[in-house]
Design a protein around this motif. Sequence first.
Motif, PDB file in Angstrom:
ATOM      1  N   ILE A 293      -2.103  26.924   4.662  1.00  0.00           N
ATOM      2  CA  ILE A 293      -1.633  27.754   3.556  1.00  0.00           C
ATOM      3  C   ILE A 293      -1.058  26.906   2.426  1.00  0.00           C
ATOM      4  CG2 ILE A 293       0.040  29.528   2.906  1.00  0.00           C
ATOM      5  CD1 ILE A 293      -0.267  30.682   5.692  1.00  0.00           C
ATOM      6  N   ASN A 294      -0.225  25.923   2.745  1.00  0.00           N
ATOM      7  CA  ASN A 294       0.425  25.175   1.672  1.00  0.00           C
ATOM      8  C   ASN A 294      -0.094  23.751   1.506  1.00  0.00           C
ATOM      9  OD1 ASN A 294       1.553  23.960   3.943  1.00  0.00           O
ATOM     10  ND2 ASN A 294       3.423  25.173   3.812  1.00  0.00           N
ATOM     11  N   MET A 295      -0.814  23.232   2.453  1.00  0.00           N
ATOM     12  CA  MET A 295      -1.408  21.895   2.381  1.00  0.00           C
ATOM     13  C   MET A 295      -0.368  20.826   2.050  1.00  0.00           C
ATOM     14  SD  MET A 295      -5.105  22.530   0.558  1.00  0.00           S
ATOM     15  CE  MET A 295      -4.452  22.438  -1.078  1.00  0.00           C
ATOM     16  N   ASP A 296       0.841  21.018   2.520  1.00  0.00           N
ATOM     17  CA  ASP A 296       1.931  20.113   2.148  1.00  0.00           C
ATOM     18  C   ASP A 296       1.638  18.662   2.513  1.00  0.00           C
ATOM     19  OD1 ASP A 296       3.367  22.140   1.069  1.00  0.00           O
ATOM     20  OD2 ASP A 296       4.688  22.447   2.780  1.00  0.00           O
ATOM     21  N   ALA A 297       1.175  18.435   3.737  1.00  0.00           N
ATOM     22  CA  ALA A 297       0.952  17.056   4.180  1.00  0.00           C
ATOM     23  C   ALA A 297      -0.094  16.367   3.318  1.00  0.00           C
ATOM     24  CB  ALA A 297       0.532  17.047   5.648  1.00  0.00           C
ATOM     25  N   TYR A 298      -1.184  17.071   3.036  1.00  0.00           N
ATOM     26  CA  TYR A 298      -2.256  16.484   2.230  1.00  0.00           C
ATOM     27  C   TYR A 298      -1.797  16.199   0.804  1.00  0.00           C
ATOM     28  CZ  TYR A 298      -6.343  16.492  -0.820  1.00  0.00           C
ATOM     29  OH  TYR A 298      -7.253  16.189  -1.788  1.00  0.00           O
ATOM     30  N   LEU A 299      -1.117  17.161   0.189  1.00  0.00           N
ATOM     31  CA  LEU A 299      -0.673  16.991  -1.192  1.00  0.00           C
ATOM     32  C   LEU A 299       0.362  15.870  -1.303  1.00  0.00           C
ATOM     33  CD1 LEU A 299      -0.391  20.731  -2.320  1.00  0.00           C
ATOM     34  CD2 LEU A 299      -2.209  19.092  -2.828  1.00  0.00           C
ATOM     35  N   ALA A 300       1.253  15.793  -0.311  1.00  0.00           N
ATOM     36  CA  ALA A 300       2.254  14.718  -0.323  1.00  0.00           C
ATOM     37  C   ALA A 300       1.586  13.357  -0.183  1.00  0.00           C
ATOM     38  CB  ALA A 300       3.255  14.945   0.804  1.00  0.00           C
ATOM     39  N   ALA A 301       0.586  13.286   0.692  1.00  0.00           N
ATOM     40  CA  ALA A 301      -0.133  12.026   0.887  1.00  0.00           C
ATOM     41  C   ALA A 301      -0.863  11.627  -0.387  1.00  0.00           C
ATOM     42  CB  ALA A 301      -1.120  12.172   2.043  1.00  0.00           C
ATOM     43  N   ARG A 302      -1.486  12.590  -1.020  1.00  0.00           N
ATOM     44  CA  ARG A 302      -2.230  12.302  -2.249  1.00  0.00           C
ATOM     45  C   ARG A 302      -1.304  11.812  -3.358  1.00  0.00           C
ATOM     46  NH1 ARG A 302      -6.512  16.581  -4.965  1.00  0.00           N
ATOM     47  NH2 ARG A 302      -7.410  15.156  -6.492  1.00  0.00           N
ATOM     48  N   GLN A 303      -0.131  12.435  -3.471  1.00  0.00           N
ATOM     49  CA  GLN A 303       0.842  12.018  -4.481  1.00  0.00           C
ATOM     50  C   GLN A 303       1.346  10.606  -4.193  1.00  0.00           C
ATOM     51  OE1 GLN A 303       4.735  13.885  -4.354  1.00  0.00           O
ATOM     52  NE2 GLN A 303       4.814  13.974  -6.592  1.00  0.00           N
ATOM     53  N   LEU A 304       1.606  10.329  -2.930  1.00  0.00           N
ATOM     54  CA  LEU A 304       2.113   9.016  -2.535  1.00  0.00           C
ATOM     55  C   LEU A 304       1.088   7.920  -2.825  1.00  0.00           C
ATOM     56  CD1 LEU A 304       4.349   7.388  -1.190  1.00  0.00           C
ATOM     57  CD2 LEU A 304       3.354   7.964   1.033  1.00  0.00           C
ATOM     58  N   VAL A 305      -0.154   8.170  -2.456  1.00  0.00           N
ATOM     59  CA  VAL A 305      -1.218   7.190  -2.708  1.00  0.00           C
ATOM     60  C   VAL A 305      -1.415   6.997  -4.209  1.00  0.00           C
ATOM     61  CG1 VAL A 305      -3.690   6.748  -2.485  1.00  0.00           C
ATOM     62  CG2 VAL A 305      -2.398   7.605  -0.526  1.00  0.00           C
ATOM     63  N   GLY A 306      -1.382   8.088  -4.958  1.00  0.00           N
ATOM     64  CA  GLY A 306      -1.545   8.003  -6.405  1.00  0.00           C
ATOM     65  C   GLY A 306      -0.476   7.143  -7.052  1.00  0.00           C
ATOM     66  N   TYR A 307       0.743   7.235  -6.533  1.00  0.00           N
ATOM     67  CA  TYR A 307       1.839   6.427  -7.080  1.00  0.00           C
ATOM     68  C   TYR A 307       1.575   4.937  -6.875  1.00  0.00           C
ATOM     69  CZ  TYR A 307       6.434   4.217  -7.348  1.00  0.00           C
ATOM     70  OH  TYR A 307       7.477   3.376  -7.660  1.00  0.00           O
ATOM     71  N   PHE A 308       1.171   4.566  -5.676  1.00  0.00           N
ATOM     72  CA  PHE A 308       0.916   3.152  -5.391  1.00  0.00           C
ATOM     73  C   PHE A 308      -0.349   2.646  -6.086  1.00  0.00           C
ATOM     74  CE2 PHE A 308       4.020   3.667  -2.036  1.00  0.00           C
ATOM     75  CZ  PHE A 308       4.618   2.413  -1.977  1.00  0.00           C
ATOM     76  N   ARG A 309      -1.245   3.542  -6.422  1.00  0.00           N
ATOM     77  CA  ARG A 309      -2.463   3.130  -7.115  1.00  0.00           C
ATOM     78  C   ARG A 309      -2.229   2.926  -8.613  1.00  0.00           C
ATOM     79  NH1 ARG A 309      -6.994   1.360  -4.618  1.00  0.00           N
ATOM     80  NH2 ARG A 309      -8.211   2.251  -6.330  1.00  0.00           N
ATOM     81  N   THR A 310      -1.264   3.637  -9.175  1.00  0.00           N
ATOM     82  CA  THR A 310      -1.066   3.589 -10.628  1.00  0.00           C
ATOM     83  C   THR A 310       0.117   2.725 -11.052  1.00  0.00           C
ATOM     84  OG1 THR A 310       0.258   5.625 -10.510  1.00  0.00           O
ATOM     85  CG2 THR A 310      -2.102   5.859 -10.961  1.00  0.00           C
ATOM     86  N   SER A 311       1.042   2.465 -10.150  1.00  0.00           N
ATOM     87  CA  SER A 311       2.222   1.674 -10.491  1.00  0.00           C
ATOM     88  C   SER A 311       2.010   0.212 -10.110  1.00  0.00           C
ATOM     89  CB  SER A 311       3.458   2.222  -9.772  1.00  0.00           C
ATOM     90  OG  SER A 311       4.554   1.335  -9.923  1.00  0.00           O
ATOM     91  N   THR A 312       2.024  -0.663 -11.101  1.00  0.00           N
ATOM     92  CA  THR A 312       1.854  -2.093 -10.838  1.00  0.00           C
ATOM     93  C   THR A 312       2.991  -2.623  -9.975  1.00  0.00           C
ATOM     94  OG1 THR A 312       0.719  -2.375 -12.955  1.00  0.00           O
ATOM     95  CG2 THR A 312       1.605  -4.356 -11.914  1.00  0.00           C
ATOM     96  N   LEU A 313       4.213  -2.181 -10.275  1.00  0.00           N
ATOM     97  CA  LEU A 313       5.373  -2.628  -9.510  1.00  0.00           C
ATOM     98  C   LEU A 313       5.262  -2.204  -8.047  1.00  0.00           C
ATOM     99  CD1 LEU A 313       8.137  -3.982  -9.474  1.00  0.00           C
ATOM    100  CD2 LEU A 313       9.156  -1.774 -10.106  1.00  0.00           C
ATOM    101  N   ALA A 314       4.804  -0.972  -7.826  1.00  0.00           N
ATOM    102  CA  ALA A 314       4.657  -0.476  -6.458  1.00  0.00           C
ATOM    103  C   ALA A 314       3.581  -1.259  -5.710  1.00  0.00           C
ATOM    104  CB  ALA A 314       4.319   1.011  -6.476  1.00  0.00           C
ATOM    105  N   LYS A 315       2.491  -1.573  -6.398  1.00  0.00           N
ATOM    106  CA  LYS A 315       1.428  -2.366  -5.778  1.00  0.00           C
ATOM    107  C   LYS A 315       1.955  -3.722  -5.337  1.00  0.00           C
ATOM    108  CE  LYS A 315      -2.410  -0.477  -8.538  1.00  0.00           C
ATOM    109  NZ  LYS A 315      -3.430  -0.831  -9.561  1.00  0.00           N
ATOM    110  N   GLU A 316       2.673  -4.379  -6.245  1.00  0.00           N
ATOM    111  CA  GLU A 316       3.198  -5.712  -5.941  1.00  0.00           C
ATOM    112  C   GLU A 316       4.203  -5.658  -4.796  1.00  0.00           C
ATOM    113  OE1 GLU A 316       4.802  -6.938  -9.661  1.00  0.00           O
ATOM    114  OE2 GLU A 316       2.851  -7.497 -10.523  1.00  0.00           O
ATOM    115  N   LYS A 317       5.039  -4.632  -4.793  1.00  0.00           N
ATOM    116  CA  LYS A 317       6.030  -4.497  -3.730  1.00  0.00           C
ATOM    117  C   LYS A 317       5.358  -4.271  -2.378  1.00  0.00           C
ATOM    118  CE  LYS A 317       9.817  -4.541  -4.129  1.00  0.00           C
ATOM    119  NZ  LYS A 317      10.829  -5.613  -3.951  1.00  0.00           N
ATOM    120  N   LEU A 318       4.298  -3.482  -2.360  1.00  0.00           N
ATOM    121  CA  LEU A 318       3.584  -3.217  -1.112  1.00  0.00           C
ATOM    122  C   LEU A 318       2.950  -4.499  -0.574  1.00  0.00           C
ATOM    123  CD1 LEU A 318       2.581  -1.228   1.015  1.00  0.00           C
ATOM    124  CD2 LEU A 318       0.636  -0.700  -0.476  1.00  0.00           C
TER     125      LEU A 318
END
Length: 225
Positions: free
Chosen positions: A94-119
């Motif tokens: 019904i709410n797809m919470d896990a999928y949407l949260a995962a997608r948001q999290l991955v999107g952050y690490f894909r678009t943030s240079t600082l997050a990429k470097e930290k990872l």
Amino acid sequence: MFMARYHKRNWVTRKQDLEALVNLILIDTQPFNVVEDVGFRAFVALLDPNYVVPTRQAIKAMVEARYVQERNTAIAEMQKVAAVSLTSDMWMSINMDAYLAARQLVGYFRTSTLAKEKLVLVQKQLGRPTLKLLQEVETHWNSTFHMLQCLVDLREPVGAALASLNTEITTLTSAEFTTISGCLSLQSSFNDATIELSEEKKAATREAPHAPIYEHHVIGNATGP
């Protein structure tokens, strides 16, 4: 009076009794030890005092035999099929919470240079290979599978990286990771099938250009100079 009619008619054989009992176990998802329950035995004894209820071990063996029988039947039917079309929809909650949260999290690490470097830094500190999170592609269903699988594999470094970043993005909860892991387990066979079919298609494509050359060679030899 009912019992007298029941014995007189004798409308089921012992084999049919056992098949019906196996069906009860399978259809109602009953445990094998239901045949040991006092209430179940009392009910059977009321219907037929002379009926011998199978043991739990016997029921287990019969269920396993039914599984083998049904599996062989399914395999035989599949061997007659010329083609198979696989359709999958992983996200019908019904709410797809896990999928949407995962997608948001991955999107952050894909678009943030600082997050990429930290990872990358965290993975090196943990002595792990430096991997990147994968983003899904809408036209490829299994890209979602790979995105989630990668996120699960990088769960520890992703959490550690987020803890040191100034962001409102949070890692997934344990319940969300459990949900995703369950989906991955269910979808792994479909992913394997997709990869195998893709490899077969690539192999056929690579071999196709040689066919006209071979045909020309055969025809040329057959017709002579």
